[in-house]
Write an enzyme that holds these catalytic residues in place. Structure first.
Site, mmCIF file in Angstrom:
data_model
loop_
_atom_site.group_PDB
_atom_site.id
_atom_site.type_symbol
_atom_site.label_atom_id
_atom_site.label_comp_id
_atom_site.label_asym_id
_atom_site.label_seq_id
_atom_site.Cartn_x
_atom_site.Cartn_y
_atom_site.Cartn_z
ATOM 1 C CB SER A 83 -0.948 0.017 1.208
ATOM 2 O OG SER A 83 -2.036 -0.845 0.985
ATOM 3 C CE LYS A 86 -4.518 2.042 -0.502
ATOM 4 N NZ LYS A 86 -3.872 0.743 -0.183
ATOM 5 C CB SER A 143 -4.236 1.666 4.002
ATOM 6 O OG SER A 143 -3.443 1.265 2.917
ATOM 7 C CE LYS A 254 -1.436 4.020 2.647
ATOM 8 N NZ LYS A 254 -1.300 3.029 3.721
#
Length: 410
Positions: A83, A86, A143, A254
């Site tokens: 993730s 992202k 997320s 993140k």
């Protein structure tokens, strides 16, 4: 006891053998002395990055304002980012906001494809409407894969087109070890990869261009409201970045984890005007991921200090020759910042202004008029341009005629 001739011969023979052995040892020492000297120099010049203990196989620490790499470990190996993908998705969302293509309060409709996303999600229903602002929270706090795809489709028409733009942006940023297959990092495809260095590049681009991202990445917990055909319900968002609560100055950013990628993070922290990006890939477990990221941040804050010229020199008003006005002002083109990574501090910074007192028209606003030079320990460490504040036309015949008339009338 009287020494015999045989004893004298033995003693001389032993002495000669000892001298030959000593000479041989001296020769060997002379042979290896340059190597020993080089090794000593290498030890002396080794940075204390050797003292940084990172269990994860891939890591990188970057200072955000300059892009200077302070530490790296196997930072160009291509791995699945999960993730952390992202970050690029978020960057393109902010660019769309900047261009006015979308607004924070406009509504996004969830498609069947977006709803079908597995993994980390906020459980959007097909046809459900949420604002861009809410979906940003879903992406950066919890997320949400479904939220990421919904935004990708809203901006580009399809996830496939959005991913094409992600790869295009990666190429523009010089991310040579990156290729995206989706916008959320859920894929197990071997064709979806990046590196610690490339993650730092896109993280830097995001936080330096759009620091407002911290309004989302620093949220610890928040509720959103689902409004669907089944009715209204609350859903709690909880931040996946545990450093927010455990590391002083952490601004989030993140995390990511899958069975393929293992545990990844791009973490940002700010202390004393120093902004650091700590990237960990393929950590063996979540705890190690956070511990390694914190270790890098501690190392960086121990090395770095920033000098900011927050009391700039006073710039004199300049005299203009052959201009429609007699004087013009200048200003600093930008704030001067200097990053010291020696661990010794910035010390005393000396400033020197280089500026002609008399300039000649025509002059264009923004043109360079001079510079302020900065030195530390007699060594130049940087400079800032001084620029003209306005346009200045060259005086013509009519201008001088009018001046003469005004002087005559007075």
């Amino acid at each position: 006891m009287k020494e015999t001739g045989c004893d004298r011969r033995k003693r001389k023979k032993t002495w000669k053998a000892l001298k030959r052995w000593t000479a041989g040892m001296l020769a060997v020492m002379m042979l290896f002395l340059p190597l020993m000297h080089t090794e000593a120099e290498e030890l002396q010049n080794t940075t204390n990055t050797d003292a940084v203990s990172i269990r994860s196989p891939e890591a990188l620490l970057m200072e955000a304002s300059t892009g200077e790499v302070l530490y790296e470990k196997d930072a160009h190996t291509r791995r699945s980012p999960a993730s952390v993908t992202k970050i690029m998705t978020t960057l393109l969302i902010f660019e769309a906001l900047e261009k006015g293509a979308i607004t924070l309060d406009e509504e996004v409709v969830t498609s069947a494809h977006a709803k079908s996303m597995g993994g980390s999600q906020v459980f959007l229903e097909e046809g459900e409407k949420q604002t861009v602002d809410t979906l940003m929270k879903c992406i950066l706090v919890s997320s949400g894969n479904d939220a990421s795809v919904a935004m990708a489709e809203h901006i580009a028409g399809s996830e496939q087109e959005f991913v094409r733009r992600m790869n295009e942006k990666a190429e523009t940023l010089g991310m040579k070890d990156t290729h995206f297959e989706d916008c959320c990092g859920l894929t197990d495809s071997d064709n979806h990869y990046t590196s610690a260095y490339d993650i730092a590049l896109m993280s830097r681009e995001l936080v330096t261009r759009f620091p407002e991202v911290y309004q989302y990445t620093t949220i610890w917990m928040e509720n959103i409201t689902h409004v669907t055909r089944q009715g209204t319900s609350e859903f709690g968002l909880s931040n996946t970045n545990k450093l927010l609560r455990s590391y002083d100055g952490c601004k989030g950013l993140k995390t990511g984890s899958t069975s393929k990628a293992l545990f990844c993070i791009s973490a940002v922290a700010i202390r004393n005007e120093v902004e650091l990006i700590s990237v960990i890939m393929a950590g063996p477990d979540s705890k190690t991921r956070f511990a390694d990221a914190a270790t890098l941040l501690n190392y960086g804050f121990g090395k770095c200090s920033v000098y900011i010229d927050d009391e700039p020199l006073k710039i004199p008003v300049l005299t203009v020759k052959r201009g429609v006005e007699d004087q013009i002002t200048c200003s600093y083109e930008k704030e001067f910042r200097y990053l010291d990574t020696t661990g010794q501090g910035t010390g005393t910074i000396e400033r020197e202004m280089r500026l002609e007192e008399v300039v000649e028209a025509p002059i264009k606003k923004g043109d360079v008029a001079g510079q302020v030079i900065y030195r530390s320990g007699g060594k130049e460490i940087g400079a800032v341009n001084l620029i003209f504040d306005e346009d200045m036309e060259r005086a013509g015949f009519l201008h001088y005629l009018r001046e003469a008339w005004e002087a005559y009338c007075i």
